[in-house]
Design a protein around this motif. Structure first.
Motif, mmCIF file in Angstrom:
data_model
loop_
_atom_site.group_PDB
_atom_site.id
_atom_site.type_symbol
_atom_site.label_atom_id
_atom_site.label_comp_id
_atom_site.label_asym_id
_atom_site.label_seq_id
_atom_site.Cartn_x
_atom_site.Cartn_y
_atom_site.Cartn_z
ATOM 1 N N ARG A 157 9.978 -8.682 -56.982
ATOM 2 C CA ARG A 157 9.261 -7.441 -56.666
ATOM 3 C C ARG A 157 9.618 -6.934 -55.268
ATOM 4 N NH1 ARG A 157 4.358 -6.370 -54.077
ATOM 5 N NH2 ARG A 157 3.265 -4.488 -54.807
ATOM 6 N N GLY A 158 9.820 -7.859 -54.344
ATOM 7 C CA GLY A 158 10.174 -7.467 -52.985
ATOM 8 C C GLY A 158 11.510 -6.740 -52.911
ATOM 9 N N SER A 159 12.453 -7.117 -53.779
ATOM 10 C CA SER A 159 13.745 -6.428 -53.802
ATOM 11 C C SER A 159 13.589 -4.998 -54.306
ATOM 12 C CB SER A 159 14.734 -7.196 -54.691
ATOM 13 O OG SER A 159 15.143 -8.394 -54.065
ATOM 14 N N VAL A 160 12.711 -4.809 -55.288
ATOM 15 C CA VAL A 160 12.448 -3.455 -55.800
ATOM 16 C C VAL A 160 11.826 -2.603 -54.692
ATOM 17 C CG1 VAL A 160 11.252 -2.084 -57.539
ATOM 18 C CG2 VAL A 160 12.175 -4.330 -58.150
ATOM 19 N N ILE A 161 10.873 -3.168 -53.969
ATOM 20 C CA ILE A 161 10.231 -2.458 -52.860
ATOM 21 C C ILE A 161 11.262 -2.081 -51.804
ATOM 22 C CG2 ILE A 161 8.664 -2.766 -50.893
ATOM 23 C CD1 ILE A 161 6.881 -4.410 -52.826
ATOM 24 N N ALA A 162 12.145 -3.007 -51.466
ATOM 25 C CA ALA A 162 13.174 -2.747 -50.460
ATOM 26 C C ALA A 162 14.093 -1.605 -50.886
ATOM 27 C CB ALA A 162 13.985 -4.014 -50.198
ATOM 28 N N SER A 163 14.441 -1.568 -52.177
ATOM 29 C CA SER A 163 15.314 -0.493 -52.674
ATOM 30 C C SER A 163 14.613 0.856 -52.601
ATOM 31 C CB SER A 163 15.760 -0.786 -54.105
ATOM 32 O OG SER A 163 14.680 -0.681 -55.025
ATOM 33 N N GLN A 164 13.324 0.868 -52.877
ATOM 34 C CA GLN A 164 12.557 2.114 -52.797
ATOM 35 C C GLN A 164 12.453 2.598 -51.346
ATOM 36 O OE1 GLN A 164 9.052 0.658 -54.773
ATOM 37 N NE2 GLN A 164 9.725 1.366 -56.796
ATOM 38 N N MET A 165 12.308 1.659 -50.419
ATOM 39 C CA MET A 165 12.304 2.023 -48.990
ATOM 40 C C MET A 165 13.643 2.644 -48.594
ATOM 41 S SD MET A 165 10.381 -1.325 -47.354
ATOM 42 C CE MET A 165 10.816 -0.891 -45.662
ATOM 43 N N ALA A 166 14.738 2.067 -49.092
ATOM 44 C CA ALA A 166 16.064 2.601 -48.786
ATOM 45 C C ALA A 166 16.217 4.018 -49.335
ATOM 46 C CB ALA A 166 17.138 1.686 -49.369
ATOM 47 N N MET A 167 15.746 4.227 -50.554
ATOM 48 C CA MET A 167 15.813 5.557 -51.155
ATOM 49 C C MET A 167 15.029 6.568 -50.324
ATOM 50 S SD MET A 167 14.458 6.775 -54.932
ATOM 51 C CE MET A 167 12.741 6.414 -54.506
ATOM 52 N N GLU A 168 13.811 6.203 -49.945
ATOM 53 C CA GLU A 168 12.963 7.108 -49.152
ATOM 54 C C GLU A 168 13.619 7.441 -47.813
ATOM 55 O OE1 GLU A 168 9.324 4.990 -48.856
ATOM 56 O OE2 GLU A 168 8.822 5.216 -50.987
ATOM 57 N N ASP A 169 14.194 6.436 -47.158
ATOM 58 C CA ASP A 169 14.818 6.665 -45.853
ATOM 59 C C ASP A 169 16.053 7.561 -45.968
ATOM 60 O OD1 ASP A 169 12.868 5.140 -44.732
ATOM 61 O OD2 ASP A 169 14.123 3.399 -44.315
ATOM 62 N N CYS A 170 16.840 7.350 -47.019
ATOM 63 C CA CYS A 170 18.045 8.157 -47.192
ATOM 64 C C CYS A 170 17.701 9.599 -47.550
ATOM 65 C CB CYS A 170 18.950 7.544 -48.254
ATOM 66 S SG CYS A 170 20.671 8.114 -48.143
ATOM 67 N N LEU A 171 16.639 9.789 -48.330
ATOM 68 C CA LEU A 171 16.215 11.142 -48.713
ATOM 69 C C LEU A 171 15.748 11.943 -47.493
ATOM 70 C CD1 LEU A 171 14.341 10.483 -52.079
ATOM 71 C CD2 LEU A 171 16.418 11.847 -51.769
ATOM 72 N N LYS A 172 15.293 11.241 -46.467
ATOM 73 C CA LYS A 172 14.866 11.919 -45.231
ATOM 74 C C LYS A 172 16.048 12.232 -44.317
ATOM 75 C CE LYS A 172 10.390 9.517 -45.145
ATOM 76 N NZ LYS A 172 9.597 8.465 -44.451
ATOM 77 N N THR A 223 12.466 -11.427 -46.981
ATOM 78 C CA THR A 223 13.504 -12.459 -46.890
ATOM 79 C C THR A 223 14.838 -11.779 -46.618
ATOM 80 O OG1 THR A 223 14.095 -12.343 -49.234
ATOM 81 C CG2 THR A 223 12.281 -13.822 -48.631
ATOM 82 N N MET A 224 15.877 -12.575 -46.365
ATOM 83 C CA MET A 224 17.183 -11.968 -46.138
ATOM 84 C C MET A 224 17.726 -11.328 -47.411
ATOM 85 S SD MET A 224 20.045 -14.958 -45.650
ATOM 86 C CE MET A 224 20.058 -16.498 -46.561
ATOM 87 N N VAL A 225 17.320 -11.804 -48.584
ATOM 88 C CA VAL A 225 17.746 -11.165 -49.833
ATOM 89 C C VAL A 225 17.166 -9.760 -49.921
ATOM 90 C CG1 VAL A 225 17.599 -11.229 -52.357
ATOM 91 C CG2 VAL A 225 18.042 -13.335 -51.078
ATOM 92 N N GLN A 226 15.878 -9.636 -49.702
ATOM 93 C CA GLN A 226 15.209 -8.338 -49.781
ATOM 94 C C GLN A 226 15.716 -7.385 -48.707
ATOM 95 O OE1 GLN A 226 11.442 -10.221 -49.487
ATOM 96 N NE2 GLN A 226 11.257 -10.579 -51.678
ATOM 97 N N ALA A 227 15.960 -7.910 -47.512
ATOM 98 C CA ALA A 227 16.538 -7.098 -46.450
ATOM 99 C C ALA A 227 17.941 -6.636 -46.843
ATOM 100 C CB ALA A 227 16.581 -7.887 -45.148
ATOM 101 N N GLY A 228 18.688 -7.514 -47.495
ATOM 102 C CA GLY A 228 20.030 -7.158 -47.950
ATOM 103 C C GLY A 228 20.020 -6.088 -49.024
ATOM 104 N N VAL A 229 19.016 -6.120 -49.901
ATOM 105 C CA VAL A 229 18.888 -5.073 -50.922
ATOM 106 C C VAL A 229 18.668 -3.722 -50.245
ATOM 107 C CG1 VAL A 229 17.451 -4.195 -52.815
ATOM 108 C CG2 VAL A 229 18.083 -6.611 -52.746
ATOM 109 N N TYR A 230 17.782 -3.687 -49.250
ATOM 110 C CA TYR A 230 17.562 -2.444 -48.507
ATOM 111 C C TYR A 230 18.879 -1.925 -47.934
ATOM 112 C CZ TYR A 230 16.247 0.756 -44.779
ATOM 113 O OH TYR A 230 16.169 1.856 -43.968
ATOM 114 N N SER A 231 19.601 -2.785 -47.219
ATOM 115 C CA SER A 231 20.831 -2.379 -46.549
ATOM 116 C C SER A 231 21.879 -1.900 -47.540
ATOM 117 C CB SER A 231 21.380 -3.545 -45.721
ATOM 118 O OG SER A 231 22.597 -3.195 -45.104
ATOM 119 N N SER A 232 22.057 -2.637 -48.635
ATOM 120 C CA SER A 232 23.095 -2.286 -49.603
ATOM 121 C C SER A 232 22.775 -0.980 -50.326
ATOM 122 C CB SER A 232 23.277 -3.422 -50.624
ATOM 123 O OG SER A 232 22.105 -3.647 -51.380
ATOM 124 N N VAL A 233 21.527 -0.794 -50.743
ATOM 125 C CA VAL A 233 21.155 0.428 -51.448
ATOM 126 C C VAL A 233 21.252 1.632 -50.514
ATOM 127 C CG1 VAL A 233 19.261 1.642 -52.617
ATOM 128 C CG2 VAL A 233 19.725 -0.754 -53.156
#
Length: 406
Positions: free
Chosen positions: A48-63, A306-316
């Motif tokens: 679930r944390g990876s999904v949250i991280a990806s949504q944060m990345a989407m929101e940040d990029c849309l801004k 975690t570093m996995v969830q942080a990595g999902v944010y960065s990659s997305v």
């Protein structure tokens, strides 16, 4: 009249350009799939944390870079089964027009999806798996290994302990691609630093009883029992080793080669204190990481990333801004743009993408604090040293990855 015609011509040209740009996004929307472990041994570090991280990345990029784009995030549980992961990935690409898939925690899952995405097109971004095959014999022009791998973990932990005089090792290894790769890379690092490997024992994924494996490792008389596993397996192994006082004496110590912040949380400081390991992200490292973690924990029931969830944010985030810059979701064009653009976000330091798809960045050698050293919730680690990006990852192997110029 002439000015009006020119103005109308300019407007028509602008509208034409907008139409062309939109048309290059194949179906008008950029879709990213998060394929992760939602219910098994790796769900705490990804899930679930990876999904949250990806949504944060989407929101940040849309801004910022992605203003005006239409983006969708979808997610699924691969159940740690390669066939299920490949089937879901195929369905996403063929039916749902998903453009990129991220996380892919579990090495067997990652390898199956890497192969599929190479055949079908689309971008694959791996934050959860550790196998080095993703950027060696199974490398792909549209596959990117984002956060860590077995070499980065071995280079940090195994090298540090061997240099401190812990020369003889015995491994307790999870019996699939990830564990085999982690054991192999750690063994090579140990030997390169003057150590020896006395042997190894294999255990199944998501094992419940580690007593026989640990006793066998203890009987080897090795100075270090190396745990080449992760997630719930490493938590269970450490807990049972502490119960039996295995690896707690001055003549033999326990070393976990892949530990996540979620594992330390599950273990508690009383049990985990003193563990040394390599990590690609720590929430309390600097102001950027603390700001990222504060947003994340508010969405993830108070748990730090975690570093996995942080990595999902960065990659997305990097993928989405590359689509925006390329004005296309064509995998080949976007992959080239991803390699071209610098990686700059709230997670990565000194990051770039090599020709083999390996994302290199600073790693950190960390130690788990004692209960007395901790100042509060999630204050678990102290950073012992920074491992520079050019040292943290294995050099490119032209013989192994056909994307590297000979």
């Amino acid at each position: 009249m002439k000015k009006t015609v020119l103005a109308m011509g300019a407007l028509a040209l602008a509208l034409s350009f907008t139409t062309i740009a939109q048309a290059q996004i194949s179906d008008g929307v950029v879709k990213v799939g998060i394929l992760t472990d939602m219910s098994g041994p790796y769900s705490a570090m990804g899930g679930r944390g990876s999904v949250i991280a990806s949504q944060m990345a989407m929101e940040d990029c849309l801004k910022a870079e992605c203003k005006g784009m239409k983006i969708e995030i979808v997610s699924a549980d691969h159940l740690n089964k390669a066939d299920i992961a490949a089937s879901k990935a195929r369905e996403w690409i063929d039916r749902d027009k998903v453009d990129a898939i991220a996380d892919l925690t579990n090495s067997s899952v990652a390898l199956s999806v890497q192969k599929l995405m190479k055949e079908k097109g689309g971008i694959a971004m791996f934050s959860g798996p550790a196998t080095g095959r993703l950027t060696n014999e199974d490398c792909s022009p549209n596959g990117f290994h984002w956060m860590f791998d077995t070499y980065s973990q071995a280079a940090g932990t195994a090298a540090a302990l061997t240099r401190l005089g812990q020369k003889s090792w015995y491994f307790v290894t999870v019996d699939y691609a990830f564990g085999h790769s982690l054991e192999k890379d750690a063994s090579e690092v140990v030997k390169r630093n003057g150590g020896t490997v006395l042997g190894a024992v294999r255990h199944p994924l998501n094992a419940s009883d580690f007593s026989s494996f640990l006793v066998q490792a203890q009987g080897s008389k090795a100075q270090v029992i190396g745990l080449a596993n992760g997630g719930a397996d490493v938590v269970s192994a450490i807990k049972q080793a502490r119960e039996f006082r295995i690896g707690s004496g001055k003549d033999q110590r326990l070393a976990a080669l892949l530990v996540f912040l979620s594992d330390v949380h599950a273990l508690g400081l009383e049990t985990a204190q003193g563990l040394v390991y390599a990590d690609g992200f720590y929430w309390d490292f600097d102001d950027r990481s603390r700001a990222f973690a504060k947003r994340f924990e508010a969405l993830n029931k108070g748990a730090k990333p975690t570093m996995v969830q942080a990595g999902v944010y960065s990659s997305v985030y990097h993928y989405l801004k590359s689509v925006a810059a390329a004005k296309s979701d064509d995998a080949k064009i976007v992959a080239e743009k991803m390699r071209e653009l610098p990686i700059k976000d709230m997670v990565m330091n000194n990051a770039s993408i090599r020709p083999d798809g390996r994302v290199i960045h600073d790693m950190y050698l960390v130690q788990v604090k004692t209960p007395a050293e901790s100042k509060g919730a999630w204050d678990y680690l102290k950073v012992l040293s920074t491992i520079p990006a050019d040292q943290a990852f294995k050099p490119m192997d032209a013989a192994a990855c056909n994307l590297v110029k000979k």
